[in-house]
Design a protein around this motif. Structure first.
Motif, mmCIF file in Angstrom:
data_model
loop_
_atom_site.group_PDB
_atom_site.id
_atom_site.type_symbol
_atom_site.label_atom_id
_atom_site.label_comp_id
_atom_site.label_asym_id
_atom_site.label_seq_id
_atom_site.Cartn_x
_atom_site.Cartn_y
_atom_site.Cartn_z
ATOM 1 N N PHE A 198 1.335 5.981 0.524
ATOM 2 C CA PHE A 198 1.604 5.541 -0.766
ATOM 3 C C PHE A 198 2.461 6.777 -1.677
ATOM 4 O O PHE A 198 3.140 6.552 -2.242
ATOM 5 C CB PHE A 198 0.058 5.635 -1.542
ATOM 6 N N GLU A 199 1.988 7.969 -1.058
ATOM 7 C CA GLU A 199 2.555 9.161 -1.491
ATOM 8 C C GLU A 199 4.237 9.150 -1.243
ATOM 9 O O GLU A 199 5.160 9.472 -2.056
ATOM 10 C CB GLU A 199 2.154 10.483 -0.980
ATOM 11 N N LEU A 200 4.492 8.647 0.107
ATOM 12 C CA LEU A 200 5.894 8.774 0.551
ATOM 13 C C LEU A 200 6.763 7.673 -0.195
ATOM 14 O O LEU A 200 7.912 7.732 -0.452
ATOM 15 C CB LEU A 200 5.830 8.236 2.172
ATOM 16 N N ALA A 201 5.868 6.463 -0.388
ATOM 17 C CA ALA A 201 6.623 5.532 -1.149
ATOM 18 C C ALA A 201 6.716 5.343 -2.648
ATOM 19 O O ALA A 201 7.506 4.898 -3.167
ATOM 20 C CB ALA A 201 5.949 4.008 -0.754
ATOM 21 N N GLY A 202 5.683 6.365 -3.385
ATOM 22 C CA GLY A 202 5.682 6.488 -4.585
ATOM 23 C C GLY A 202 5.013 5.019 -5.220
ATOM 24 O O GLY A 202 5.301 4.819 -6.529
ATOM 25 N N THR A 203 4.268 4.456 -4.599
ATOM 26 C CA THR A 203 3.633 3.340 -4.999
ATOM 27 C C THR A 203 2.314 3.151 -4.447
ATOM 28 O O THR A 203 2.263 3.353 -3.155
ATOM 29 C CB THR A 203 4.557 1.875 -5.065
ATOM 30 N N GLU A 204 1.190 2.286 -5.129
ATOM 31 C CA GLU A 204 -0.010 2.150 -4.548
ATOM 32 C C GLU A 204 -0.086 0.728 -4.155
ATOM 33 O O GLU A 204 -1.193 0.293 -3.845
ATOM 34 C CB GLU A 204 -0.996 2.736 -5.324
ATOM 35 N N ASP A 205 0.787 0.023 -4.239
ATOM 36 C CA ASP A 205 0.902 -1.563 -3.733
ATOM 37 C C ASP A 205 1.264 -1.317 -2.195
ATOM 38 O O ASP A 205 2.203 -1.084 -1.672
ATOM 39 C CB ASP A 205 1.924 -2.260 -4.321
ATOM 40 N N PHE A 206 0.306 -1.798 -1.517
ATOM 41 C CA PHE A 206 0.245 -1.657 -0.050
ATOM 42 C C PHE A 206 1.617 -2.079 0.568
ATOM 43 O O PHE A 206 2.312 -1.680 1.415
ATOM 44 C CB PHE A 206 -0.913 -2.004 0.602
ATOM 45 N N THR A 207 1.830 -3.450 0.255
ATOM 46 C CA THR A 207 3.115 -4.303 0.932
ATOM 47 C C THR A 207 4.084 -3.556 0.408
ATOM 48 O O THR A 207 5.116 -3.386 1.431
ATOM 49 C CB THR A 207 2.756 -5.850 0.477
ATOM 50 N N ASP A 208 4.118 -3.464 -0.720
ATOM 51 C CA ASP A 208 5.455 -2.681 -1.300
ATOM 52 C C ASP A 208 5.823 -1.169 -0.311
ATOM 53 O O ASP A 208 6.771 -0.903 -0.090
ATOM 54 C CB ASP A 208 5.338 -2.505 -2.790
ATOM 55 N N ALA A 209 4.539 -0.425 -0.314
ATOM 56 C CA ALA A 209 4.783 0.729 0.222
ATOM 57 C C ALA A 209 5.230 0.718 1.612
ATOM 58 O O ALA A 209 5.986 1.311 2.095
ATOM 59 C CB ALA A 209 3.550 1.579 0.152
ATOM 60 N N VAL A 210 4.674 -0.166 2.377
ATOM 61 C CA VAL A 210 5.054 -0.478 3.705
ATOM 62 C C VAL A 210 6.565 -0.693 3.984
ATOM 63 O O VAL A 210 7.318 -0.061 4.549
ATOM 64 C CB VAL A 210 4.150 -1.757 4.276
ATOM 65 N N ASN A 211 6.907 -1.789 2.960
ATOM 66 C CA ASN A 211 8.339 -2.069 3.065
ATOM 67 C C ASN A 211 9.353 -0.934 2.941
ATOM 68 O O ASN A 211 10.537 -0.863 3.285
ATOM 69 C CB ASN A 211 8.515 -3.449 2.057
#
Length: 316
Positions: A198-211
């Protein structure tokens, strides 16, 4: 004796306090059992690998205190090669206090000491790569882990990096954002906890963060994102696999993620199973860990396979 997997990272002793419940602020709880158990994420992963039949060795630094002595004794008893375990004179070893409620929920208090994170780059040499099939690390400590990862990358040895803590915490432990990103970029396989993702992606939406994280780093072997009781995702250039969990009556969830990582490395890199089967094997190792007290699961490949065969499917 030679070994197939070299791990660099956390080794510790855990003071485990079993209690009725985790207290609220200003609250209290009765402790009904107290135990001193071996732990440390990297040591846990290597312990799983060794029990599964994959010879492993550890690179880390402990103090010459009571905890450091116990750590070295335990690693040798498990069968983990300690030829690269360094001892800091007058040093304090990493140790933790883990409170565990009856439902398996926990809280961890870590005393980092002054030994683990002061492992020097000078202790790293290319001679350590002889016979190694996989290098595993959690960047505790960061600079020597990165130096060894560069050497492995140059020698064609797969690097597995497991981000156990969010980047902000890694920064507090002396790992810069640039160093963290370099480690991810040179790794063959990147494993990330949910909070780190989540921190790397800047979002706590799991699917969005993975992508987002996969698209940014494009790690050669892909990204494995763990979701605790919700399973794990493995995404690479060719496919996106979701695995669930084996539902068990949890006694202690400490070390489940480490058991997962150890099982995954054994299944995928050593046994050469498919990604889907490797995830299933890793999930079984994590489930077995949850049924026992402590951060270590002592299980054989035969026991894991028997456990898997007793379930028709995973719970997603």
């Amino acid at each position: 004796m030679g070994f197939s997997v070299l791990g660099l990272g956390a080794v510790a002793m855990d003071v485990v306090l079993q209690c009725e419940n985790l207290p609220m602020e200003d609250g209290f709880s009765f402790v009904y059992r107290e135990k001193l158990l071996p732990g440390g994420s990297c040591a846990n992963v290597l312990s799983v690998l060794t029990c599964l039949g994959t010879p492993s060795g550890i690179m880390a630094q402990v103090g010459d205190d009571y905890y450091g002595t116990m750590i070295g004794k335990d690693l040798n008893e498990v069968g983990i090669n300690t030829s690269h375990l360094f001892v800091k004179p007058n040093g304090t070893s990493l140790h933790t206090f883990i409170t565990i409620a009856r439902d398996g929920s926990k809280a961890i208090f870590a005393n980092m000491g002054d030994s683990l994170l002061t492992l020097s780059e000078d202790n790293i040499s290319s001679d350590m790569l002889k016979g190694i099939k996989v290098f595993y690390n959690d960047m505790f400590a960061g600079k020597p882990a990165l130096k060894l990862a560069r050497l492995c990358r140059g020698a064609g040895i797969p690097v597995v990096f497991n981000l156990q803590c969010p980047p902000a915490f890694m920064n507090l432990c002396g790992v810069s954002s640039d160093e963290l990103e370099e480690m991810i970029s040179i790794s063959h396989l990147f494993i990330s906890c949910r909070e780190g993702l989540f921190e790397l992606a800047g979002t706590e939406d799991f699917t969005d963060a993975v992508n987002k994280v996969h698209k940014k780093y494009k790690t050669e072997g892909g990204l494995v994102a763990t979701r605790g009781a919700s399973g794990a995702n493995w995404i690479n250039q060719d496919e996106h696999i979701l695995t669930g969990v084996f539902k068990v009556d949890a006694v202690d969830t400490t070390g489940a993620g480490d058991a997962f990582a150890g099982g995954l490395i054994h299944a995928y890199f050593i046994r050469r199973l498919s990604r889907e089967k490797s995830l299933k094997f890793a999930s079984a190792c994590a489930a077995l860990c949850c049924t026992r007290l402590g951060a270590r699961v002592k299980t054989s490949e035969t026991e894991v396979e028997r456990f898997i065969n007793n379930y028709s499917q995973l719970n997603v």
